[in-house]
Structures are given as C-alpha cells and as structure tokens.
Design an enzyme around this catalytic site. Structure first.
Site, PDB file in Angstrom:
ATOM      1  N   GLY A 415       0.820  -1.187   0.000  1.00  0.00           N
ATOM      2  CA  GLY A 415       0.000   0.000   0.000  1.00  0.00           C
ATOM      3  C   GLY A 415       0.862   1.248   0.000  1.00  0.00           C
ATOM      4  O   GLY A 415       2.046   1.198   0.355  1.00  0.00           O
ATOM      5  N   GLN A 416       0.287   2.338  -0.437  1.00  0.00           N
ATOM      6  CA  GLN A 416       1.018   3.594  -0.439  1.00  0.00           C
ATOM      7  C   GLN A 416       0.195   4.611   0.329  1.00  0.00           C
ATOM      8  O   GLN A 416      -0.940   4.901  -0.049  1.00  0.00           O
ATOM      9  CB  GLN A 416       1.274   4.067  -1.871  1.00  0.00           C
ATOM     10  N   ASP A 533      -3.434  10.300  15.310  1.00  0.00           N
ATOM     11  CA  ASP A 533      -3.968  10.065  13.968  1.00  0.00           C
ATOM     12  C   ASP A 533      -4.847   8.820  13.965  1.00  0.00           C
ATOM     13  O   ASP A 533      -4.665   7.922  13.159  1.00  0.00           O
ATOM     14  CB  ASP A 533      -2.832   9.951  12.956  1.00  0.00           C
TER      15      ASP A 533
END
Ligand code: NAG
Ligand code: NAG
Ligand code: NAG
Ligand code: NAG
Ligand code: NAG
Ligand code: NAG
Ligand code: NAG
Ligand code: NAG
Ligand code: NAG
Ligand code: NAG
Length: 734
Positions: A415-416, A533
C-alpha cells in the site's frame, strides 16, 4: 692303446623337487673354495645346494680345488646358467716308425650335460681328422680334417692346415670323437714339426692357433676351459610360473639348453637371483663414484633410483640428453608472451580488487552517513536511555532489506499512504513482515519515522501493530512491522474488502479493542502516548478481524509532568479534534474525539467526511448529531446491523460516540471510561445471549456485575469479561 674316458657327470636334472627352496641358506655353507666363489643353487654340503639334488653338489678337495663330479675342476659358476670347467687335452704321438701310438677315441658321456654353443671342437696336427658324434635319441656327427706335408705359415688361422675346428651344438645325451691320421705318410716328413696330434673342446676364444708353436707340443697346455650349460628342472618358465625366481627384481628365462629355466637380476640390480634375502638382487647405486655406472657429466647431479638413475638439474636448468649435462633454460617467445599475459592479468586483478574495496568502503561510508542522517545515533541513544528497558528493536541492514523485498519490487507493494510505501518482505527465516519506506526527500517523514520507532518501542500490546525493527542505512529509513494480512478497517467499511463479515458483534468488539488500546496508550504505557492520527485507515485487521492500531508516526510521548503539549497540528481531516485544531494544544482528548468519529463510522458505515451528503452533514459528527436531534437515528445507522434485540446497545454506542465528539475536550470522557462503557455493552450483550440459553441465571449475573463494579473486587470471579469491566471502572474512577 690308450683310452681317455672323460666322464662329465650330470649337470642338469630331472627334479624330485620342482620348486626352488627360496630364501635362507644355512649360515655354515661354504661360499668359496680357493679362488672360486660358490653360489646357490650350487653348494658343497647337504642343505646348501638346490633341493638336495646331487647334480648341484660340488666338492672342495684338500688342495682347495673345487671339483664337479669325480675330477672335473670348476673354474667359476655364473648365475646365467653356465659352469666353466677345465677339460683336458687328448693327444696321440707318432712313434719313430711313423705309426701313431693309438687311435684317439674319446667318449664323453654327457647324460644331462649340455655343451654350450660357445665351445669349439679343435684338432691340432697334420694329416689327421677328428670326428665328433652323438649317440642316443639323435644321430649327429661333425668333424674336421687337417692336412699338411710341410710346416704351415704361422698366420694364426685355424683353417685346416695343421689345425681345424668345428662348432659344437649338441644338447644331447652323449658325444664321442675320433682322431686319426689321414692316410699314410712318411713319418719322418711330419715328425719333425708335428710329433703329436691334439684334440680338445675349448671355450670359443680361448685357443689361438700358432702353427710354429702349437704343432710341436701345443705349448704344453694340458687343459682348456669348457662351458657347460646348467638349468633347473626340465620345465619352461611358463610351466613353473614366472614368479619362481627369488625376488621382485629377478626374472625367469628359459635355459639355452632347451630344457629347464634360469633366473637373472633385472637391469640395474645385482645379486643372486635365486635368493630372496639380502644376497638376492639389490639395486645398484649407479651414482656412487667408485661404481660410476652413470653417464651424467656432473656426478653431483646423479640421483639413484630403484633399478636406474637420472641426472637432476637445478631449477632454471634443463638436461641436454646428448651430453648428459645441464644447460640454462632459454625462454622462448611463447614463455615471454605467457609471462606478460599473466603479469597483465594480475595487474588487472589487483586494480579491480582495489576498486571493489574502494566502492565497498564508499558504500559503507554512505550507509554510515544515512544512518546518522536518519537519526540512527539519536535513536540508539534514546533507545538505550532511561525508561526504555524493555525496548526490543532490531536494526536491519540495507542488504537484508533489499533481499527480503526482492529489490523493492513493485509486486511487493502492499500500500502507499501518507507516510510512504509499505512493502511485503520475507526475512531469511521465512517470516513475513511489512516494511514501511518513507517518501523520498521528505525530512519531516524521517522525523516521524524515528518518532514511530521510539513510540512503538515503548508499547507491547496485542492490539498494536508490533514493530520488529528498522533500517537506517538507506537514504530513507525503513520500518519493519509484523505483517497483518487482512487490510484496514477502512477497507472493510468502505473499500475493497467490504463484506458481510463485519456484523454488529464484530464492530462492537473492534470498537472495544481500539478503545482499550487507546486507553492503554493514554494511561497504562510507561510514558503516556497520544496517537494523534486515529482513523479507520490506521486500524489494521488480522484474519480473525482483531484490530491492530498502526501508524504511530504522528504520535507523541508525553512526559508525566506535562498535561498538555503545544505542537504543530497534525491529523486527518474528518477525524481532527476541532479544539486542538484551533488551539494547537495537544492532549489525550484529541484521540478521544478521533475515536468518536471511528465509532460513528462503525455504526453508520459512512465515511468521516463525505461531500455527497448535504452540506450541513458533510462531517459524520454533524450527520449523526443532527439525526439524533431530529430523532431519526434509524436513518443513519447501517440497517444491516440492526436486529430485534440490539437497538438499545446501538443507541448506547451512539451516545458514547456523541460524548466523545463533544467540541470541548474537557467534556469528553476519558478513553478508559469509553473503553469500559463499550466493554459493558458487549458483556451485557453476551449475558443476554446467555440468559436466552440459560434462563434464571441472568439476574444473578447482572447483580454480580453491579456488585463487582462497585466493590472493585476482581478476585472473587473467574469470568474474564466481568473482570475487565471491573478493572476498567476502577481506572475510570481514578
Ligand atoms: C621332465 O622330467 C620328468 C621326470 O624326470 C618327465 O616325466 C617329463 O616328461 C619331463 N618333461 C619334459 C618336458 O621333458
Ligand atoms: C688364486 O689366484 C691366485 C692369483 O690369481 C693364484 O696365485 C692362486 O694360485 C690361486 N689359488 C688357487 C687355489 O687356485
Ligand atoms: C670366469 O672365468 C673366466 C675365465 O677365467 C673369466 O674370464 C670370467 O670373468 C670369470 N667370471 C666370473 C663371474 O668370475
Ligand atoms: C640325468 O642325471 C641323473 C643323475 O645323474 C640321471 O639319473 C638321469 O638318468 C639323467 N638323465 C638322462 C636323460 O640321462
Ligand atoms: C666365437 O667368438 C668369436 C669372437 O670371439 C665370435 O665372432 C663367434 O661368433 C663366436 N662363436 C660362437 C659359436 O659363439
Ligand atoms: C707365434 O709364435 C712365435 C714364436 O713365439 C711368434 O714369434 C709369432 O709372432 C706368433 N704368431 C702369432 C700369429 O701370434
Ligand atoms: C615385491 O613387490 C611387492 C608388491 O609389488 C612388495 O610388496 C614387496 O615389498 C616387494 N618385495 C621386495 C623384496 O622388494
Ligand atoms: C619359454 O619357452 C616357452 C616354450 O618355448 C615359451 O612359450 C615361453 O614364452 C618362454 N619363456 C620365456 C621367458 O622366454
Ligand atoms: C645415459 O644412460 C642412460 C641409461 O643407462 C641411457 O638411456 C642414455 O641413452 C645414456 N645417454 C648417453 C648420452 O649416453
Ligand atoms: C707301422 O709299424 C711297422 C713295424 O712295426 C708295421 O710293419 C706297419 O704295419 C705299421 N703301420 C701301420 C699303419 O700300422
């Protein structure tokens, strides 16, 4: 009449013992008699000669003469099968009337004897002839004639004038020869210069006729050497076996007699070939100067070998075989060319080696530079600092990372995200890991990486993605995590992995797990940690749909004595605490807000921020809040979740979410309280199920929960969920 009977007794034998008795001779055997050496197979006493065969028996008389048979004197014996003996000359003289005294008539009973071919049968005299005949199995005659009426010229030739001879080859039983005058002569004409006729056998070359001397009296010589052939047995080498002879260095050969065999030493060896002891065939040391059997021009170069020798030159010199001398090697063009090539190649090799070394050093230096640049020094310092004793962070190498990701292959990308790219890696022990690589050229990312390492190294929780280690040798640092294979919560709710598996029970459990984890981070970890986050995209699910909180890049460690921290605002729109956004003051309530949004997402299956919704309800918090106010909660809750007996829980969960997302941080509950409340919902739910199955136990258990919560007594019950609730309440109450 005078008759000479010369009996040559048997020399070759038909043996009772076919084998040679190898090896040791008796110590008391005579080895010489007079000047003659006696060697096996001959001997003078029993046990000293071959197989006790009388044919090999010799006697040494009191005059130190070695005798064979009755009266034949032995001159010497050779190993190669010859026996040299003295043989008398026979003679007959003319009387004064011109008559010879007798006819010369010789019978040689040769029995087992062989006369060697190397003998001559010779007659010396004028007007006479001699005849040599055999008797026995073959009839054979040879002879010669001599005629002369005056003294022949003394030229030394035995050519029929006063002397004649014939070759002898009679390997048979017996011979006889006759000598007598040829016709009648006036005796006086001969008597003057030739009074006697002589006949004899002699070894070739031992008699040289001289007419002026020999016709008179044969120079008074009475005997000549005669060669007799001897051999062992009557069988050939093949028949007795070639290894019959004494040693490795001796070989068998067929006797020239035509019967039996003999032995001899190989070239370069000497000794008695019939013996296998130290008297047997031994190597000749050709290099010993007294023997001087070598032909090396410089004796110092001679080297003896078994059965031979060679001339050894110093290095750099070669042997010239025509002169057997050493001469300097001359280097041809080929050699020079070869030498040059080798030299050139060596230089090339050295140069490339040096280059490799330099490159290697450069690589190492670069890695060191990256390591420092990536905060490796600081990290190590911080990791080994106080309060981090249980830190267990492995440092990986650049190469290790490269091989485990197959050179950062594109197919390995999992994943990016905002912080960089995540690769799937396979470590040498075959374990699968996730490798996070920061985006290139973003220094803030690097800082976050280091931060994440520090934060995660403090945490050991089953709902937090485990950090295995990091690699700081690369231009951008790499983080290595345990591999969680079932995607993010975001994917399950809104994305590619959307499916029916996220039932209300699962969602509630996931919410409990997240809440518990955050509670742990806020209050239980050795230094409080604010995630900063929290969002569904940062919550990974494993194959059992267990939640794993990830991405601690933005997280902050809060020292115990500081309640609030002013930081640059970080987070994700939609989850971001508005108070924090406005003030920049960070505290744990920011995570509570974000969690509230996540919980709403779980309840509604709606994205945190959705522009397809009406303007006022773009933000999920507003969307839910307005629905709640307008009493149309049914519309916003994912209808798939609702069934007949869970509405109360859902309502309760919505209420918790609403509390979490209050604008003012102080009004929001603590994460521990949230966790406890949600866990309570879950437990009640389980109890309900229980009570369905086991009616009657419900009241008791519910009461039990209440009592436990109030008393804080955790020891009196073995039921884990209840215990958790209890302890949560206690912590929440602190
Ligand atoms: C050798 O001698 C033995 C006995 O003396 C005899 O029987 C045999 O035939 C002989 N062999 C040859 C080849 O003459
Ligand atoms: C041994 O040889 C020497 C000289 O060669 C000679 O004088 C001597 O008589 C010989 N002895 C015998 C026993 O033949
Ligand atoms: C044997 O005797 C002869 C004649 O005397 C001589 O030439 C020869 O060298 C001798 N051989 C050995 C081995 O002694
Ligand atoms: C060879 O000699 C031995 C012993 O003297 C004798 O017994 C034998 O008959 C002889 N052989 C021949 C073929 O004459
Ligand atoms: C006898 O000796 C001479 C030389 O010495 C040689 O030429 C000749 O062949 C010999 N004869 C035999 C039968 O060996
Ligand atoms: C033969 O003997 C005589 C006298 O001893 C000598 O003068 C002559 O040279 C001899 N001849 C040969 C060929 O040896
Ligand atoms: C003979 O040869 C054998 C094998 O080739 C070796 O073992 C042995 O030592 C040798 N014997 C002698 C006396 O050279
Ligand atoms: C000996 O003689 C036999 C028969 O003639 C022959 O086959 C053999 O090769 C000979 N052996 C040697 C070593 O000469
Ligand atoms: C020297 O001796 C060896 C062995 O005996 C032989 O092979 C070689 O031909 C000889 N060389 C000369 C130059 O005589
Ligand atoms: C030689 O001797 C004389 C006298 O004794 C004989 O009369 C001859 O007959 C004899 N000759 C021969 C050849 O025997």
């Amino acid at each position: 009449m005078k008759v000479h009977h010369l009996i040559l007794v048997a020399i070759s034998f038909y043996l009772a013992y076919p084998q040679l008795v190898n090896g040791q001779l008796r110590k008391d055997c005579r080895t010489s008699c007079g000047n003659v050496t006696i060697e096996y197979p001959f001997g003078t006493s029993p046990g000293c000669y071959y197989a006790d065969d009388p044919s090999f028996k010799l006697t040494c008389n009191d005059k130190e003469k070695l005798l064979f048979g009755e009266n034949i004197e032995v001159i010497n014996i050779s190993h190669s099968g010859e026996l040299r003996v003295w043989n008398s000359v026979s003679q007959a003289c003319y009387d004064n009337k011109g008559n010879v005294s007798d006819e010369l008539y010789y019978t040689y009973s040769l029995a087992n004897l062989s006369l060697s071919r190397n003998n001559k049968f010779t007659l010396v005299g004028c007007d006479a002839f001699a005849l040599l005949s055999t008797t026995g199995t073959r009839d054979y005659s040879t002879g010669c004639l001599s005629a002369c009426d005056s003294p022949p010229p003394g030229n030394g030739d035995c050519n029929g004038e006063g002397c004649c001879r014939s070759d002898v080859y009679v390997p048979l039983d017996s011979i006889e020869f006759k000598t007598r005058p040829y016709g009648y002569r006036e005796p006086t004409s001969v008597l003057d210069f030739n009074p006697c006729i002589f006949a004899f056998l002699a070894e070739n070359g031992t008699f040289h006729f001289n007419a002026s001397e020999d016709l008179k009296n044969l120079r008074n010589v009475k005997e000549f050497p005669v060669l007799l052939d001897w051999s062992i047995g009557n069988q050939t080498c093949n028949e007795v076996g070639n290894s019959i002879c004494g040693m490795n260095n001796s070989i068998c050969f067929n006797s020239t007699r035509g019967a039996g065999y003999n032995c001899k030493c190989l070239d370069g060896f000497e000794g008695n070939p019939y013996l296998s002891n130290e008297q047997g065939c031994q190597d000749i040391n050709e290099c010993i100067s007294t023997i001087h059997k070598h032909n090396c021009s410089d004796p110092n170069t001679c080297r003896n070998t078994d059965g031979g020798f060679y001339c050894k030159c110093r290095s750099g010199y070669l042997l010239d075989t025509t002169k057997m001398s050493c001469k300097r090697k001359d280097f041809g063009w080929a050699t020079i060319l070869l030498g040059t090539t080798i030299g050139f190649l060596s230089i090339l090799l050295v140069v490339s080696y040096v280059q490799q070394r330099m490159k290697h050093r450069k690589t190492i230096a670069l890695r060191q530079k990256f390591f420092e640049q990536n905060g490796g020094g600081m990290l190590i310092q911080r990791l080994s600092g106080p309060g981090t004793s249980n830190a267990n962070v492995q440092i990986f190498t650049d190469e290790g990372m490269k091989t485990s990701t197959n050179g950062y292959e594109e197919s390995r990308i999992l994943g990016q995200g905002g912080q960089g790219t995540v690769y799937k890696g396979i470590l040498p022990d075959n374990s699968i890991v996730a490798i996070k690589k920061a985006r290139l050229g973003d220094n803030s990312q690097v800082e976050q990486f280091i931060n994440e390492v520090l934060v995660l190294s403090q945490i050991n929780h089953r709902n937090v993605v485990k950090l295995l280690g990091c690699c700081l040798e690369t231009e951008v640092p790499l983080l290595v995590y345990e591999f969680i294979n079932s995607g993010t919560l975001f994917d399950h709710l809104h994305g590619s992995l959307f499916g029916p598996s996220l039932t209300w029970e699962n969602r509630l459990r996931i919410a409990v797990e997240i809440a518990g984890t955050l509670a742990y981070l806020h209050s239980s970890a050795s230094i409080p940690i604010i995630h900063r986050d929290v969002k569904t995209a940062n919550i990974l699910l494993d194959e059992n749909l267990t939640a794993k909180v990830a991405d601690f890049g933005a997280s902050r460690l809060i020292p115990m004595d500081k309640e609030q921290l002013t930081t640059m605002v970080q987070g994700t729109l939609g989850y971001l605490d508005p108070e924090y956004y406005n003030t920049g003051l960070l505290n744990e309530k920011s995570d509570v807000y974000s969690f509230g949004v996540v919980l709403m997402e779980l309840l509604s299956s709606q994205k945190a921020l959705c522009f397809e919704r009406p303007l006022q309800s773009k933000h999920l918090v507003h969307y839910i809040a307005s629905a709640m106010k307008e009493n149309r909660l049914h519309e916003v809750i994912d209808e798939k979740l609702i069934n007949e007996n869970n509405w109360k829980e859902i309502e309760e969960a919505v209420r918790v979410a609403m509390e979490c997302t209050r604008v003012t941080g102080d009004e929001r509950p603590l994460m521990t309280e949230v966790a406890a409340k949600l866990e309570g919902l879950r437990v009640t739910k389980t109890k309900h199920r229980w009570s369905d199955e086991y009616p009657g136990e419900e009241t008791e258990n519910l009461v039990g929960v209440g009592i436990l919560s109030e008393q804080g007594d955790t020891s009196s019950t073995g039921y884990d969920s209840i215990k958790n609730v209890a302890s949560m309440h206690i912590e929440a109450g602190r």
